[in-house]
Design an enzyme around this catalytic site. Structure first.
Site: not given
Ligand code: PAF
Length: 278
Positions: A31, A34, A58, A146-147, A173, A182-184
């Protein structure tokens, strides 16, 4: 220059040119957030590699690994439009040997705040990020703010393991109404989306206050006002270097971070504040 799609590690080696390499690690479903990471990479490096890999390590057993959005063809268009040079898109079997044993531990910081709600999540993140660093061998790598806890842990890993990579954090953003991209977000119905706005409202309300209790109380009031459809996992004010909660006398940068569930969708957001700066 034509965009190279590297599916295997050998393709990555062949795609390598001279000059500085920037890596933008992603799980796809790209999005505008990115896009800004790729643009930042484009400005800073000679060659831009975007990795697109939904990392099973993860995700917890009851999380959204299988339904996580996979939009590879549109992602390629985004990478092309933003001037990326290489997209690394490995298969899970190519990334993880079934007999593998060794992984990265995120330590104590990986078990608090977001890590307390998602046990093992940050070990999985750091393991894949270290593998991507080893495979792509970038000079710098760009991650979204954001993360925030992920970004701090990646900085910690780079320092603790002496990795020769510059880590660049890029601002979150937001949609015009404040919702962090967010992708979600694509899981949210129109009604969910209205409820989700409480997260950014809470952060704005907190940011307008000056004391630790004042910040937390103002933010909590906005979350409470959203009603029972918002299931708050945490609201914390933490030191960005450790993610430990700050005391009332703390001075310096602090992250006001929130995570909440709306139906089956879990969102996180944060803002960076400066406390007691005199
Ligand atoms: O932030 C993310 O999209 C993921 O946690 C990452 C850093 C690509 C690792 O899989």
């Amino acid at each position: 220059m034509e965009l190279i799609v590297a599916r295997h590690r050998a393709d990555l080696v062949r795609a390598r040119r001279g000059g500085a390499v920037a890596l933008v690690p992603t799980m796809g479903a790209l999005h505008e957030g990115h896009r800004t990471l790729i643009r930042e990479a484009r400005v800073r490096a000679d060659q831009v590699v975007v990795s697109i890999f939904v990392n099973p390590l993860q995700f917890g057993p009851s999380e959204d690994f299988s339904r996580y959005p996979r939009t590879f063809d549109t992602d390629l268009e985004v990478c092309r439009a933003e001037g990326a040079d290489v997209v690394f898109h490995p298969a899970v079997e190519d990334m993880y040997d079934p007999s593998r044993q060794v992984s990265v531990s995120a330590g104590h910081m990986g078990t608090i705040v977001e890590g307390a709600v998602r046990p093992g999540h940050f070990d999985g993140v750091l393991t894949v990020v270290l593998k991507l660093f080893n495979l792509v061998r970038p000079d710098l790598a760009i991650f979204g703010q954001k993360d925030a806890q992920q970004l701090s842990l990646i900085r910690r890993m780079v320092a603790d393991l002496d990795l020769p990579i510059e880590i660049v954090g890029a601002p979150t953003v937001r949609e015009p109404d404040g919702l962090a991209l967010s992708s979600r977000n694509r899981y949210l119905s129109a009604d969910d989306r209205r409820v989700a706005l409480a997260l950014s409202r809470a952060l704005r309300a907190g940011a307008a206050e000056f004391t630790v209790p004042g910040i937390l109380a103002a933010a909590r009031a906005e979350l409470d006002a959203a009603g029972p459809r918002l299931g708050v996992d945490y609201l914390v004010l933490v030191d960005p270097a450790t993610f430990a909660e700050v005391s009332e006398s703390y001075a310096g940068p602090a992250v006001l971070a929130v995570a909440a569930r709306i139906g089956d969708t879990r969102l996180i957001d944060n803002v960076i504040l400066t406390l007691n700066s005199g």
